[in-house]
Write a protein that holds these residues in place. Structure first.
Motif, short mmCIF file in Angstrom:
data_model
loop_
_atom_site.label_atom_id
_atom_site.label_comp_id
_atom_site.label_asym_id
_atom_site.label_seq_id
_atom_site.Cartn_x
_atom_site.Cartn_y
_atom_site.Cartn_z
N ALA A 90 45.31 40.98 11.41
CA ALA A 90 45.86 40.01 12.42
C ALA A 90 45.96 41.65 13.76
O ALA A 90 46.16 39.93 14.81
N MET A 91 45.67 42.12 13.33
CA MET A 91 45.90 42.65 14.89
C MET A 91 44.17 43.27 15.88
O MET A 91 44.48 43.55 16.67
N ASP A 92 43.54 42.40 14.97
CA ASP A 92 42.19 42.47 15.65
C ASP A 92 42.23 41.36 16.72
O ASP A 92 42.27 40.52 17.62
N ALA A 93 41.53 42.48 18.05
CA ALA A 93 41.61 41.95 19.44
C ALA A 93 41.18 41.04 19.67
O ALA A 93 41.06 39.62 20.26
N GLY A 94 39.96 40.98 18.53
CA GLY A 94 39.11 39.76 19.00
C GLY A 94 39.36 38.49 17.80
O GLY A 94 38.11 37.81 17.66
N LEU A 95 40.75 38.44 17.22
CA LEU A 95 40.63 38.08 16.15
C LEU A 95 40.67 36.38 16.82
O LEU A 95 39.70 34.77 16.67
N VAL A 96 41.86 35.53 18.03
CA VAL A 96 41.56 34.66 18.17
C VAL A 96 40.22 34.05 19.18
O VAL A 96 39.23 32.70 18.80
N GLU A 97 39.23 34.83 19.69
CA GLU A 97 37.76 34.77 20.84
C GLU A 97 37.54 33.94 18.79
O GLU A 97 35.81 33.02 18.60
N ALA A 98 37.34 35.23 17.53
CA ALA A 98 36.49 34.77 16.44
C ALA A 98 36.58 33.25 15.63
O ALA A 98 35.34 32.75 15.28
N VAL A 99 37.79 33.48 15.54
CA VAL A 99 38.15 31.82 14.25
C VAL A 99 37.44 30.28 15.35
O VAL A 99 37.58 29.62 15.23
N LEU A 100 37.75 30.90 17.16
CA LEU A 100 37.14 29.78 18.17
C LEU A 100 35.74 29.31 17.78
O LEU A 100 35.22 28.43 18.01
N ASP A 101 35.01 30.27 17.85
CA ASP A 101 33.83 30.67 18.09
C ASP A 101 33.18 30.00 16.88
O ASP A 101 32.81 29.22 16.39
N LEU A 102 34.05 29.96 15.73
CA LEU A 102 33.13 29.69 14.47
C LEU A 102 33.79 28.36 13.60
O LEU A 102 33.28 28.00 13.07
N THR A 103 34.78 28.05 14.54
CA THR A 103 35.54 26.88 14.68
C THR A 103 35.00 25.47 15.73
O THR A 103 35.41 24.00 15.28
N HIS A 104 34.46 26.12 15.93
CA HIS A 104 33.78 25.44 17.32
C HIS A 104 34.93 24.70 18.48
O HIS A 104 35.34 23.63 18.78
N GLY A 105 36.31 25.52 18.35
CA GLY A 105 37.35 24.95 19.18
C GLY A 105 38.64 25.35 18.92
O GLY A 105 39.52 24.68 19.85
N GLY A 106 38.27 25.76 17.48
CA GLY A 106 39.90 26.19 16.71
C GLY A 106 40.08 25.30 15.41
O GLY A 106 39.49 23.94 15.05
#
Length: 375
Positions: A243-259
């Motif tokens: 949860a505290m990974d600084a790149g969490l949001v970007e990683a999820v958005l990239d993986l799912t092509h937008g969220g």
């Protein structure tokens, strides 16, 4: 009978030292009209119990704790038709009175009378059956499963096959219906959608299993504790992130092509709600399952909610009808599709109740199950 009685909220940690639960002998009256006496054989310890102990929500005290359990019916009161002595039952707070406006709309988890009983420490009909040396002791959510016996309303009980182990059946009363119901009912998840689950405890992992059953594509598990990730992957997660990974949001958005299409926020943490909104796609939904302090205020970016047509909604106890859903989920369990028994971290007697609170607060256990007759 022996019971775990809560007398004071907000005691300091460690709870093994401050002992918020006192193990005492108390009195229990027999069942009245519409009520049932259950010999409690197993009761799960939930984060909601921990929140109450920590003083995040208030209850009338002293009270016998516990709102998730399973046992054997020993006596039924007048007017009880569908339950008989000897029946094996799951005990759940997700019941209804059957005649308030919410029950009429098939939404028993929002029942007005159950909520009144919860706030006043009584059963849904206003009765109280617990006492200690002539002094009243209150019910907890109309269940009070941290005891050797309990009197509940008949609507709080779901009859199950005796072949299901009761120390597993107990988990269905809250963890399973809350986590799985959020997926099947609140989100109405469709095959091929992408989801994230924030908080991989007993409830969150049931959301993971339900998402796999529903045919989700990516199932992203998020938690502070990476030790939970191996089991989460076994139960259905396709990815895990701290949860505290600084790149969490970007990683999820990239993986799912937008969220992701839906996020199940199970921790109740305010920062986690912000993360949930950030990883939800435009037009997606954040399902808030976890609760924080009763008076806590949460923030979210309102502009993005409006312009992205995102939905922020709550889900309590699975947003469904336990009388229909618990048998369905038990069928999933028996067919190997929902291995709920993997969440049972340990069983314990009354002597370990306060230590179990410390373990739960540290995130060391998924579901600890009290066996009230192992004394």
């Amino acid at each position: 009978m022996t019971a775990a009685v809560l007398y004071e909220l907000g005691l300091p940690q460690p709870f093994a030292a401050s002992t918020p639960f006192r193990i005492e002998e108390i009195e229990l009256e027999g069942p009245g009209e519409g009520e049932v006496l259950v010999e409690v054989r197993a009761a799960g310890l939930c984060h909601s119990d921990l929140s109450t102990v920590m003083g995040l929500s208030s209850r009338p005290l002293p009270a016998v704790g516990g709102h998730e359990g399973a046992g054997i019916v020993r006596e039924v009161g007048a007017g009880v038709q569908h339950i008989r002595p000897g029946d094996h039952v799951v005990m759940t707070v997700a019941s209804g009175c059957g005649h308030c406006p919410h029950c009429d709309e098939a939404r028993p988890v929002l029942c007005d009378n159950v909520e009144i009983g919860r706030a006043s420490g009584s059963l849904a009909n206003g009765n109280r059956r617990l006492s200690a040396q002539g002094r009243p002791v209150y019910h907890y959510s109309g269940v009070s499963s941290f005891a050797q016996y309990a009197v509940t309303m008949a609507g709080s009980l779901i009859v199950i096959d005796p072949a299901v182990p009761l120390d597993v059946a107990a988990i269905f009363g809250c963890a399973v219906i809350t986590g799985a119901g959020a997926v099947f009912n609140a989100a109405n998840l469709r095959a091929g959608q992408n989801v994230a689950v924030i908080g991989l405890g007993g409830v969150g992992l049931n959301s993971v299993m339900a998402a796999r059953i529903a045919g989700a594509n990516e199932i992203i598990g998020i938690d502070l504790n990476a030790d939970k990730f191996p089991l989460a992957m076994e139960l259905g997660c396709t990815r895990t992130h701290q949860a505290m990974d600084a790149g969490l949001v970007e990683a999820v958005l990239d993986l799912t092509h937008g969220g992701v299409d839906a996020v199940f926020e199970v921790s109740g943490n305010a920062k986690a709600v912000l993360t949930a909104e950030a990883i939800t796609r435009r037009g997606g939904t954040v399902i808030c399952v976890g609760v924080g302090a009763a008076n806590a205020l949460y923030q979210y970016p309102h502009n993005k909610l409006v312009t992205g047509e995102k939905v922020l909604k709550g889900s309590v106890l699975g947003s469904g009808m336990p009388q229909h859903e618990i048998p369905r989920y038990i069928d999933f369990y028996r067919r190997g599709k929902m291995p709920v028994d993997r969440l049972r971290s340990t069983t314990m007697g009354f002597d370990a109740m306060n230590l179990a609170l410390d373990r739960l607060e540290k995130g060391e256990m998924f579901r600890q199950v009290l066996l009230p007759h192992d004394v």
